[in-house]
Design an enzyme around this catalytic site. Sequence first.
Site, PDB file in Angstrom:
ATOM      1  N   GLU A  33       0.860  -1.185   0.000  1.00  0.00           N
ATOM      2  CA  GLU A  33       0.000   0.000   0.000  1.00  0.00           C
ATOM      3  C   GLU A  33       0.899   1.239   0.000  1.00  0.00           C
ATOM      4  O   GLU A  33       1.798   1.362   0.823  1.00  0.00           O
ATOM      5  CB  GLU A  33      -0.909  -0.008   1.233  1.00  0.00           C
ATOM      6  CG  GLU A  33      -1.664   1.280   1.498  1.00  0.00           C
ATOM      7  CD  GLU A  33      -2.502   1.779   0.320  1.00  0.00           C
ATOM      8  OE1 GLU A  33      -3.376   1.045  -0.139  1.00  0.00           O
ATOM      9  OE2 GLU A  33      -2.242   2.922  -0.153  1.00  0.00           O
ATOM     10  N   GLY A  38      -6.862   1.308   4.281  1.00  0.00           N
ATOM     11  CA  GLY A  38      -8.268   1.756   4.261  1.00  0.00           C
ATOM     12  C   GLY A  38      -8.671   2.354   2.936  1.00  0.00           C
ATOM     13  O   GLY A  38      -9.856   2.502   2.652  1.00  0.00           O
ATOM     14  N   CYS A  41     -12.071   4.671   0.732  1.00  0.00           N
ATOM     15  CA  CYS A  41     -13.255   4.613   1.600  1.00  0.00           C
ATOM     16  C   CYS A  41     -12.970   5.213   2.971  1.00  0.00           C
ATOM     17  O   CYS A  41     -13.693   6.086   3.438  1.00  0.00           O
ATOM     18  CB  CYS A  41     -13.718   3.163   1.720  1.00  0.00           C
ATOM     19  SG  CYS A  41     -15.194   2.989   2.704  1.00  0.00           S
ATOM     20  N   LYS A  50     -19.047  10.952   5.571  1.00  0.00           N
ATOM     21  CA  LYS A  50     -20.173  10.712   6.491  1.00  0.00           C
ATOM     22  C   LYS A  50     -19.920  11.366   7.838  1.00  0.00           C
ATOM     23  O   LYS A  50     -20.863  11.820   8.502  1.00  0.00           O
ATOM     24  CB  LYS A  50     -20.441   9.218   6.659  1.00  0.00           C
ATOM     25  CG  LYS A  50     -21.343   8.654   5.591  1.00  0.00           C
ATOM     26  CD  LYS A  50     -20.746   8.852   4.272  1.00  0.00           C
ATOM     27  CE  LYS A  50     -21.273   8.690   2.992  1.00  0.00           C
ATOM     28  NZ  LYS A  50     -20.500   8.715   1.835  1.00  0.00           N
ATOM     29  N   GLY A 196     -21.848  17.687 -11.326  1.00  0.00           N
ATOM     30  CA  GLY A 196     -22.132  16.257 -11.202  1.00  0.00           C
ATOM     31  C   GLY A 196     -23.127  16.022 -10.082  1.00  0.00           C
ATOM     32  O   GLY A 196     -22.860  16.378  -8.931  1.00  0.00           O
ATOM     33  N   GLY A 197     -24.265  15.429 -10.423  1.00  0.00           N
ATOM     34  CA  GLY A 197     -25.339  15.252  -9.442  1.00  0.00           C
ATOM     35  C   GLY A 197     -25.531  13.822  -8.995  1.00  0.00           C
ATOM     36  O   GLY A 197     -26.583  13.461  -8.485  1.00  0.00           O
ATOM     37  N   VAL A 253     -21.736  21.754 -18.081  1.00  0.00           N
ATOM     38  CA  VAL A 253     -20.723  22.785 -17.829  1.00  0.00           C
ATOM     39  C   VAL A 253     -19.761  22.780 -19.019  1.00  0.00           C
ATOM     40  O   VAL A 253     -19.222  21.732 -19.374  1.00  0.00           O
ATOM     41  CB  VAL A 253     -19.978  22.512 -16.510  1.00  0.00           C
ATOM     42  CG1 VAL A 253     -18.799  23.455 -16.345  1.00  0.00           C
ATOM     43  CG2 VAL A 253     -20.931  22.649 -15.328  1.00  0.00           C
ATOM     44  N   ASP A 326     -12.804  -1.142  -7.162  1.00  0.00           N
ATOM     45  CA  ASP A 326     -13.060  -0.105  -8.163  1.00  0.00           C
ATOM     46  C   ASP A 326     -12.287  -0.332  -9.459  1.00  0.00           C
ATOM     47  O   ASP A 326     -12.757   0.028 -10.541  1.00  0.00           O
ATOM     48  CB  ASP A 326     -12.670   1.280  -7.607  1.00  0.00           C
ATOM     49  CG  ASP A 326     -13.728   1.842  -6.667  1.00  0.00           C
ATOM     50  OD1 ASP A 326     -14.645   1.094  -6.276  1.00  0.00           O
ATOM     51  OD2 ASP A 326     -13.614   3.037  -6.310  1.00  0.00           O
ATOM     52  N   HIS A 458     -42.925  -1.133  16.809  1.00  0.00           N
ATOM     53  CA  HIS A 458     -43.542   0.189  16.727  1.00  0.00           C
ATOM     54  C   HIS A 458     -43.105   1.040  17.921  1.00  0.00           C
ATOM     55  O   HIS A 458     -43.033   0.521  19.030  1.00  0.00           O
ATOM     56  CB  HIS A 458     -45.064   0.051  16.737  1.00  0.00           C
ATOM     57  CG  HIS A 458     -45.769   1.372  16.693  1.00  0.00           C
ATOM     58  ND1 HIS A 458     -45.863   2.112  15.530  1.00  0.00           N
ATOM     59  CD2 HIS A 458     -46.380   2.097  17.675  1.00  0.00           C
ATOM     60  CE1 HIS A 458     -46.526   3.232  15.790  1.00  0.00           C
ATOM     61  NE2 HIS A 458     -46.840   3.254  17.081  1.00  0.00           N
TER      62      HIS A 458
HETATM   63  P1  FAD Z   1      -9.521   2.102  -2.956  1.00  0.00           P
HETATM   64  O1  FAD Z   1     -10.326   2.346  -1.754  1.00  0.00           O
HETATM   65  O2  FAD Z   1      -9.381   3.173  -3.967  1.00  0.00           O
HETATM   66  O3  FAD Z   1      -8.087   1.646  -2.458  1.00  0.00           O
HETATM   67  C1  FAD Z   1      -7.056   1.389  -3.373  1.00  0.00           C
HETATM   68  C2  FAD Z   1      -5.743   1.500  -2.626  1.00  0.00           C
HETATM   69  O4  FAD Z   1      -4.704   1.103  -3.501  1.00  0.00           O
HETATM   70  C3  FAD Z   1      -5.417   2.932  -2.199  1.00  0.00           C
HETATM   71  O5  FAD Z   1      -5.183   2.956  -0.815  1.00  0.00           O
HETATM   72  C4  FAD Z   1      -4.130   3.263  -2.987  1.00  0.00           C
HETATM   73  O6  FAD Z   1      -3.231   4.033  -2.243  1.00  0.00           O
HETATM   74  C5  FAD Z   1      -3.557   1.898  -3.271  1.00  0.00           C
HETATM   75  N1  FAD Z   1      -2.736   1.855  -4.486  1.00  0.00           N
HETATM   76  C6  FAD Z   1      -3.065   2.281  -5.733  1.00  0.00           C
HETATM   77  N2  FAD Z   1      -2.059   2.037  -6.601  1.00  0.00           N
HETATM   78  C7  FAD Z   1      -1.078   1.434  -5.884  1.00  0.00           C
HETATM   79  C8  FAD Z   1       0.213   0.934  -6.215  1.00  0.00           C
HETATM   80  N3  FAD Z   1       0.692   0.989  -7.462  1.00  0.00           N
HETATM   81  N4  FAD Z   1       0.968   0.405  -5.229  1.00  0.00           N
HETATM   82  C9  FAD Z   1       0.492   0.341  -3.955  1.00  0.00           C
HETATM   83  N5  FAD Z   1      -0.729   0.792  -3.580  1.00  0.00           N
HETATM   84  C10 FAD Z   1      -1.495   1.322  -4.552  1.00  0.00           C
HETATM   85  N6  FAD Z   1     -18.714   3.654  -1.268  1.00  0.00           N
HETATM   86  C11 FAD Z   1     -19.686   3.143  -0.480  1.00  0.00           C
HETATM   87  O7  FAD Z   1     -19.938   1.947  -0.538  1.00  0.00           O
HETATM   88  N7  FAD Z   1     -20.376   3.945   0.395  1.00  0.00           N
HETATM   89  C12 FAD Z   1     -20.137   5.272   0.493  1.00  0.00           C
HETATM   90  O8  FAD Z   1     -20.790   5.969   1.282  1.00  0.00           O
HETATM   91  C13 FAD Z   1     -19.130   5.831  -0.332  1.00  0.00           C
HETATM   92  N8  FAD Z   1     -18.844   7.154  -0.259  1.00  0.00           N
HETATM   93  C14 FAD Z   1     -17.882   7.667  -1.068  1.00  0.00           C
HETATM   94  C15 FAD Z   1     -17.621   9.025  -0.997  1.00  0.00           C
HETATM   95  C16 FAD Z   1     -16.649   9.584  -1.791  1.00  0.00           C
HETATM   96  C17 FAD Z   1     -16.375  11.063  -1.703  1.00  0.00           C
HETATM   97  C18 FAD Z   1     -15.903   8.757  -2.685  1.00  0.00           C
HETATM   98  C19 FAD Z   1     -14.829   9.333  -3.541  1.00  0.00           C
HETATM   99  C20 FAD Z   1     -16.151   7.398  -2.750  1.00  0.00           C
HETATM  100  C21 FAD Z   1     -17.141   6.844  -1.955  1.00  0.00           C
HETATM  101  N9  FAD Z   1     -17.428   5.483  -2.006  1.00  0.00           N
HETATM  102  C22 FAD Z   1     -18.427   4.971  -1.213  1.00  0.00           C
HETATM  103  C23 FAD Z   1     -16.707   4.570  -2.923  1.00  0.00           C
HETATM  104  C24 FAD Z   1     -15.642   3.761  -2.155  1.00  0.00           C
HETATM  105  O9  FAD Z   1     -14.775   4.641  -1.487  1.00  0.00           O
HETATM  106  C25 FAD Z   1     -14.863   2.896  -3.134  1.00  0.00           C
HETATM  107  O10 FAD Z   1     -15.770   2.113  -3.879  1.00  0.00           O
HETATM  108  C26 FAD Z   1     -13.900   1.971  -2.410  1.00  0.00           C
HETATM  109  O11 FAD Z   1     -12.970   2.705  -1.653  1.00  0.00           O
HETATM  110  C27 FAD Z   1     -13.158   1.093  -3.416  1.00  0.00           C
HETATM  111  O12 FAD Z   1     -12.296   0.244  -2.728  1.00  0.00           O
HETATM  112  P2  FAD Z   1     -11.000  -0.385  -3.435  1.00  0.00           P
HETATM  113  O13 FAD Z   1     -10.383  -1.269  -2.407  1.00  0.00           O
HETATM  114  O14 FAD Z   1     -11.355  -0.945  -4.724  1.00  0.00           O
HETATM  115  O15 FAD Z   1     -10.050   0.840  -3.769  1.00  0.00           O
END
Ligand code: FAD
Length: 485
Positions: A33, A38, A41, A50, A196-197, A253, A326, A458
Amino acid sequence: MPEFDLVIVGGGPGGYVAAIRAAQRGLHVALVEKERPGGVCLNWGCIPTKAMLRSAEVFETVKAAAAFGIDADNVRVDFAAVRQRKDGIVKELTDGVTGLLKANGVTVIEGHARFTGPTTVEVFEPGPSPVFAGGPRYAATPSATAIRTVTATDVVVATGSTPALLPIPGADLPGVITSDGAFGVTEVPARIVVVGGSAVGAEWASLFAAFGAAVTIVEMQDRLVPAEDKEIGGALGRSFTGRGITVLTGTTVTSIAQTGDALVVDVGGAATRGIEADLVLIGVGRRPNTADLDLDVAGIDTDARGFIPVDDHMRTAVEHVYAIGDVTGTALLAHVASHQGLTAADVIAGHDARIDYDVIPAATFTHPEIASVGLTEDAARAAGHEVVTAKFPFAALGRAKTLGDSEGFCKIVAGARHHEVLGMHIIGPSAGDLITEGALAITLEATLDELAETIHAHPTLGEIGMEAALTGLGLPVHTAPPRKR
Ligand code: FAD
């Protein structure tokens, strides 16, 4: 002989959950990492937003204290303290993840991983980060210093995503920020335009409006949160407008310019005009973190949008290489990333696991809150279902009245013949918690009758599922019955 059974690149809710499950299955696991455990998220997404939205909610509630028979004068926002509280929660949770990884025997390697072969990564010292003020959260390019090489039998790519950029003039101006940059904002802006909505933009709009900013939210499609059932998007738009937010839907936009002290956002659509703002927040989607990973060296392909295609077992097209979260572009939600992580870990450990995307609840923590699961009414009809819809307002629910929060409704989409629940859509208090009943109903193939027959405590907000089901069956108790012809 590889050093580890499994190396996971990225420690977000996909990667860290996969690491814990794989270690519990007896694998020798390394997690690389480059930032903090974390991922988005815990550090830049779900949790910090949140935490701040909760402060916004407290502020709005205390401002309205007189309605509850409570005197509260001179209510004001201490935005620095709001951010401090958020930082404390983030630290507590990310420290918790670090502790869990350690307790499960996962080797955490800090650094930026790049593939040097399908199951080998070289780890470099990360570049400078975080970079705020609208720039990328992580320096995409690591430093040139290699820390170590890691070999493993299997690899999971869990590198997540980053805000998408808007290819319009002025998008790189100071004061034009992404969701990541919003965490660097130290004062509530007087005027902000949110581009973006969808969920991310709508949450930031809700938050800044609650803290007193004049907010304009611009959405290209014909309603806010366009992925939701259209009645939900319409209701959110009306609610936002009622709270003083300027909602521009069906509007694009086209450019941003600096004019004196103000940013001027030009929008096209029904009427072209410029909107003055102090900050512009771009929340128009996400792009996968695949740059600077050297995926090609490992032979890993991406699709046209840059995401890594996977099957139901989270396998990429390259043997021993998996991808989750993601970066797969499936559904950009933390709980989906985590479930994909559990699936990948189980498959790698030799279990017969596969992911099922049929029931994915999602919540948006605007005020009013939104949550949904299953098919929207339009999607159900498009899929060939004959449907009945059932709707019940929070205004007719005793608990919502006692909470002083009775805006919104629950809508259930069910099959016309057997009344099986196909979708549930909620806008209103605690929608995100209430949606679990809908998820369970769809998973268990429950019908409106079964929801209606289940005794709900209730007075609770949870009664809304039961009351909506009763309405769908034509037997409403707490709303007027359908008119007799
Ligand atoms: P990420 O959480 O993006 O983690 C990827 C990790 O990989 C990062 O820590 C990064 O540093 C690391 N990394 C990347 N490239 C490398 C590399 N080459 N070498 C080493 N490490 C690397 N989802 C919900 O379900 N509920 C919510 O309420 C919600 N709210 C959100 C609000 C906002 C503002 C945003 C932007 C997103 C929100 N999301 C929410 C979406 C959620 O955050 C993501 O879907 C989730 O974090 C994806 O998890 P992930 O493990 O795929 O990737």
